[in-house]
Design a protein around this motif. Structure first.
Motif, mmCIF file in Angstrom:
data_model
loop_
_atom_site.group_PDB
_atom_site.id
_atom_site.type_symbol
_atom_site.label_atom_id
_atom_site.label_comp_id
_atom_site.label_asym_id
_atom_site.label_seq_id
_atom_site.Cartn_x
_atom_site.Cartn_y
_atom_site.Cartn_z
ATOM 1 N N TYR A 32 0.860 -1.053 0.250
ATOM 2 C CA TYR A 32 0.252 0.850 0.329
ATOM 3 C C TYR A 32 1.274 1.187 -0.337
ATOM 4 C CZ TYR A 32 -3.936 -2.913 1.046
ATOM 5 O OH TYR A 32 -4.669 -4.257 0.971
ATOM 6 N N LYS A 33 2.141 1.186 -0.429
ATOM 7 C CA LYS A 33 3.034 2.607 -0.694
ATOM 8 C C LYS A 33 3.278 2.822 -2.275
ATOM 9 C CE LYS A 33 5.904 0.181 3.597
ATOM 10 N NZ LYS A 33 7.484 -0.384 2.942
ATOM 11 N N ILE A 34 3.256 4.211 -2.104
ATOM 12 C CA ILE A 34 2.847 4.962 -2.896
ATOM 13 C C ILE A 34 3.994 4.909 -3.541
ATOM 14 C CG2 ILE A 34 2.045 7.131 -4.740
ATOM 15 C CD1 ILE A 34 -0.300 5.469 -3.675
ATOM 16 N N GLN A 35 4.579 4.604 -5.142
ATOM 17 C CA GLN A 35 5.500 4.685 -5.842
ATOM 18 C C GLN A 35 5.761 5.988 -6.658
ATOM 19 O OE1 GLN A 35 8.112 2.195 -5.031
ATOM 20 N NE2 GLN A 35 6.468 1.270 -3.480
ATOM 21 N N TYR A 36 4.755 6.081 -7.635
ATOM 22 C CA TYR A 36 4.690 7.045 -8.224
ATOM 23 C C TYR A 36 3.765 7.956 -8.519
ATOM 24 C CZ TYR A 36 9.329 5.655 -9.209
ATOM 25 O OH TYR A 36 11.334 4.956 -9.132
ATOM 26 N N GLU A 37 3.578 9.048 -8.747
ATOM 27 C CA GLU A 37 2.069 9.917 -9.515
ATOM 28 C C GLU A 37 2.597 10.713 -10.354
ATOM 29 O OE1 GLU A 37 -1.271 9.677 -6.284
ATOM 30 O OE2 GLU A 37 1.077 11.317 -5.585
ATOM 31 N N MET A 38 1.271 10.762 -11.659
ATOM 32 C CA MET A 38 1.783 10.762 -12.779
ATOM 33 C C MET A 38 0.471 11.295 -13.403
ATOM 34 S SD MET A 38 5.079 9.262 -14.528
ATOM 35 C CE MET A 38 6.287 8.569 -13.437
ATOM 36 N N ILE A 39 0.259 12.403 -14.299
ATOM 37 C CA ILE A 39 -1.122 12.484 -14.695
ATOM 38 C C ILE A 39 -0.242 12.896 -16.488
ATOM 39 C CG2 ILE A 39 -2.738 14.494 -15.960
ATOM 40 C CD1 ILE A 39 -2.134 15.488 -12.610
ATOM 41 N N ILE A 40 -0.961 11.561 -17.684
ATOM 42 C CA ILE A 40 -0.899 11.776 -18.827
ATOM 43 C C ILE A 40 -1.724 11.966 -19.053
ATOM 44 C CG2 ILE A 40 0.824 9.882 -17.246
ATOM 45 C CD1 ILE A 40 -0.694 8.144 -18.642
ATOM 46 N N SER A 41 -1.583 12.191 -20.425
ATOM 47 C CA SER A 41 -2.783 12.438 -21.713
ATOM 48 C C SER A 41 -3.417 11.030 -21.969
ATOM 49 C CB SER A 41 -2.178 13.200 -22.852
ATOM 50 O OG SER A 41 -0.892 12.111 -23.399
ATOM 51 N N ASN A 42 -4.643 11.309 -22.386
ATOM 52 C CA ASN A 42 -5.575 10.203 -23.036
ATOM 53 C C ASN A 42 -5.607 9.733 -24.129
ATOM 54 O OD1 ASN A 42 -7.528 7.861 -22.593
ATOM 55 N ND2 ASN A 42 -9.595 9.615 -21.479
#
Length: 351
Positions: A32-42
């Motif tokens: 349950y540890k967040i490794q990465y968070e990103m916003i990408i185009s759909n």
């Protein structure tokens, strides 16, 4: 619902909150540890580049990733195509299930939603269902059917307006008839062309044609109902039995009680509403045309059963008949005919 249960061998989960133009992604491990968070185009390119980057950063492979998202209709398509091409396990879950499983619902934004989806996928990963891309013919049938439905709605709206004007205001009717006549001709012509295209597609695919003919042999099941069942079940490869299909179509009543409080059984709204509507119309038609169903309906109503409850039971019967003819690969026959030639191997009946 093109899916089958798969054994989990993944190491990381990617929760994705989908919107029209962008995807909010949260990469989480099984602790349950967040490794990465990103916003990408759909877009297919944006998603493809993101997967390559994640694989490189985590020093893993596509086979060790599990992507989970909510069903958002057409906005899911780029993700579905890329996951199919890249052989990444994609789990498309019902939004209500994710919402009810969330432990913290305070505050809401796309970033939090992506985290909640990832958290849900880690917690229930043993129940994950892998998305499977329908064959090209089923996809074409789905697009054509949706187009036809849109045109039918437009045609009905124009015809209703004309009918009401004709009965209440002749002056308005004259003007509307002049305005709508050309539009109605074009819409009717377009509907006919789409139906012809569907017929050509089905004729070319022997298995789909056979299943459609089997379904339409059941009293009350029309061509559009048969086609929609074939599309929704990926030509009956997504469901093992009638109970599962009936639940998916929203015709199974569930208990509603707590302690000594017992309420009326109700069907769930978590269902394929299109199939449910078509089954309702088919049930009404079968009550008029099928002697067995008609006798069953009136007998239950005379016993004091609620009409809608009995009608739902008829819808359930139709689903069981659908699965019966598909499994046996034999057309439906009424009970009387079945009993008269019960030793024959060329019949199929389900009462």
């Amino acid at each position: 619902m093109n899916a089958k249960l798969k054994v989990m061998k993944q190491k990381y989960v990617i929760g994705i909150d989908i919107s029209k133009s962008k995807l909010d992604c949260a990469v989480m491990d099984f602790e349950y540890k967040i490794q990465y968070e990103m916003i990408i185009s759909n877009t297919e390119k944006g998603i493809g580049d993101f997967l390559k980057k994640i694989v490189k950063l985590l020093k893993t492979s596509n086979e060790e990733l599990l992507i989970c998202c909510e069903n958002t209709g057409i906005y899911n398509r780029p993700l579905e195509r890329i996951c199919t091409k890249s052989e990444v396990l994609l789990w498309i879950e019902h939004p209500v299930k994710i919402k009810k499983a969330a432990s913290d619902l305070r505050g809401k934004d796309d970033k939090k939603d992506a985290r909640r989806i990832a958290d849900y996928a880690v917690r229930y990963r043993d129940k994950s269902i892998a998305y499977e891309e329908p064959c090209e013919v089923i996809q074409k049938m789905n697009i054509l059917t949706k187009s036809r439905n849109t045109l039918v709605v437009q045609k009905t709206a124009l015809e209703n307006q004309l009918r009401e004007a004709k009965s209440h205001d002749r002056f308005e009717f004259t003007l509307l008839e002049e305005s709508f006549s050309k539009a109605l001709k074009v819409i009717k012509s377009s509907i006919k062309k789409i139906e012809d295209q569907l017929s050509v597609l089905i004729e070319k695919e022997q298995e789909i044609k056979q299943n459609k003919d089997l379904l339409t042999s059941i009293p009350g099941i029309g061509e559009q109902c048969a086609i929609n069942f074939i599309i929704s079940t990926n030509n009956f490869t997504s469901f093992d039995n009638a109970k599962h299909l009936a639940c998916y179509a929203g015709v199974v009543p569930f208990k509603n009680q707590s302690g000594t409080i017992v309420k009326k059984e109700r069907i769930s709204k978590m269902a394929n509403q299109k199939l449910k509507k078509l089954l309702h119309m088919s049930a009404m038609a079968s009550i008029r045309s099928d002697k067995e169903i008609k006798a069953y309906f009136h007998r239950k109503v005379e016993q004091g059963k609620n009409k809608m409850s009995v009608l739902n039971a008829v819808r359930n019967k139709l689903v069981h008949r659908i699965i019966a003819v598909i499994k046996r690969k034999l057309p439906f026959l009424p009970k009387e005919e079945f009993l008269s030639i019960k030793n024959s191997n060329n019949i199929c009946s389900l009462t």
